[in-house]
Design an enzyme around this catalytic site. Structure first.
Site, short mmCIF file in Angstrom:
data_model
loop_
_atom_site.label_atom_id
_atom_site.label_comp_id
_atom_site.label_asym_id
_atom_site.label_seq_id
_atom_site.Cartn_x
_atom_site.Cartn_y
_atom_site.Cartn_z
N ASP A 25 -42.91 -4.14 82.61
CA ASP A 25 -41.72 -4.07 81.73
C ASP A 25 -42.39 -4.18 80.44
O ASP A 25 -43.97 -4.31 80.25
CB ASP A 25 -41.07 -5.49 81.89
CG ASP A 25 -40.04 -5.51 80.84
OD1 ASP A 25 -39.15 -4.43 80.37
OD2 ASP A 25 -39.66 -6.60 80.17
N ASP A 27 -40.88 -5.12 76.24
CA ASP A 27 -40.58 -6.05 75.37
C ASP A 27 -40.61 -7.37 76.00
O ASP A 27 -39.96 -7.64 77.29
CB ASP A 27 -39.44 -5.89 75.00
CG ASP A 27 -39.02 -6.45 73.82
OD1 ASP A 27 -39.84 -7.01 72.92
OD2 ASP A 27 -37.64 -6.78 73.52
#
Length: 353
Positions: A25, A27
């Site tokens: 991932d 953010d």
């Protein structure tokens, strides 16, 4: 190999050495806005230098992968050994498997939505151009300039029976000023005026993970997912049959992990991405040596000394084992904040700096 030798080996080798590909991932894991998360860039560069490919998989559909890649390179991520996959690409791949090449699809959202459709061999159509010819589907993704007319067009198309695909249903989006409405909030708005429901491809659905894994070329047992959100990254990894590393560098806190339900429990936990380079103990391990004492006040009691990584794993394993056995575990936010301080974890306001 004896159990003792196997356990020693698991303890000694870096976690990432057990896998041939990483789905990561962005953010809260690699960056927060314009700033890199501490240790993230150095860790990723070590991983790719050791020959483990990385796919950065993001639910944010607004930007094309190239723009995301530019941001990563600006942060210092090495130029090779990784690629970016977005939920817009997962939506386009879903439709490309079901529609004829060149099929017209209405794109609502940021530039990443139209870019993904074109890349997949479909014809991207703006909502303003719908009168020119019919479309066979509509893709709704996050965009910062979405208008009322575009949302209305999604509702009209969905109600008429046109295939409606949502890139993701994240209700909020983190910003430097706080939480803002995410794509899920806009999806919910459209759903109030139609009897239709969209087909969702982003996390926690498995489609984005499957697309990322196909990019890596790895089998499920050889693929590790890393994320900071239990309900998207970790639940999605579980739904796709993949191991996962949960990091505490994003929005979720230790208390959230301690009270996670089975579907959202990760395989491993670490303070940040540097956990990939450290030995990792699976959280489902419940042998007595991996548990800490649960006090009469239902609060985990941590012994003095010991590696923080091992203590972190032990606290989570203890909470899960107790809850699964029907025992009470304190859910007091202040208690868990103190435990985080004892473990040396950065608190949310510290992580944001």
């Amino acid at each position: 190999m004896t159990d003792e030798i196997a356990t020693t080996s698991v303890r000694a080798e870096p976690l990432i050495a057990r896998y041939r590909g990483l789905i990561c991932d962005l953010d809260g894991v690699v960056y927060r806005g314009a700033m890199a998360v501490p240790h993230a860039v150095d860790t990723l560069n070590r991983v790719t230098a050791d020959g483990v490919p990385v796919v950065f998989a993001t639910n944010n559909a607004s930007r094309p992968p190239g723009d995301v890649g530019d941001h990563l390179r600006e942060l210092g991520v090495a130029p090779e050994g990784w690629s970016v996959v977005t939920s817009s690409q997962a939506a386009a791949a879903h439709l490309a498997e079901r529609l004829a090449p060149g099929a017209r699809v209405c794109a609502v959202g940021g530039p990443g939505v139209a870019h993904a459709l074109t890349e997949a061999g479909l014809t991207s159509v703006r909502a303003a151009d719908l009168d020119d010819a019919p479309v066979e589907a509509v893709v709704q993704g996050l965009g910062f300039d979405i208008t009322w007319r575009e949302l209305a067009a999604v509702g009209y198309l969905a109600e008429s029976g046109v295939t409606w695909v949502a890139t993701n249903v994240d209700r909020t989006l983190p910003t430097p000023y706080g939480r803002a409405p995410g794509n899920g909030a806009l999806i919910a708005l459209v759903k109030t005026v139609t009897s239709a429901s969209p087909h969702v491809v982003g996390k926690p659905q498995p489609a984005l993970f499957e697309l990322s894994r196909s990019r890596l070329g790895t089998a499920r047992p050889d693929t590790l997912v890393c994320g900071d959100l239990l309900g998207t990254d970790i639940e999605g990894a579980n739904s796709a049959g993949l191991d996962s590393l949960f990091v505490l560098s994003g929005a979720s806190r230790l208390r959230d992990l301690a009270f996670a339900e089975q579907a959202a429990r990760p395989t491993y936990v670490a303070t940040d991405l540097s956990g990939l380079l450290a030995p990792g103990l699976p959280l489902h391990t419940t042998a007595p040596e991996y548990l800490v004492e649960l006090g009469p006040d239902a609060v985990p009691r941590m012994p003095k000394g010991g590696a923080n990584g091992t203590l972190l794993q032990s606290v989570v394993s203890t909470a899960w084992a107790a809850r699964d056995a029907g025992r009470a575990v304190s859910d007091d936010a202040g208690v868990w904040r103190r435990i985080e301080q004892q473990l040396g974890l950065a608190l949310p306001e510290q992580a944001a700096k």
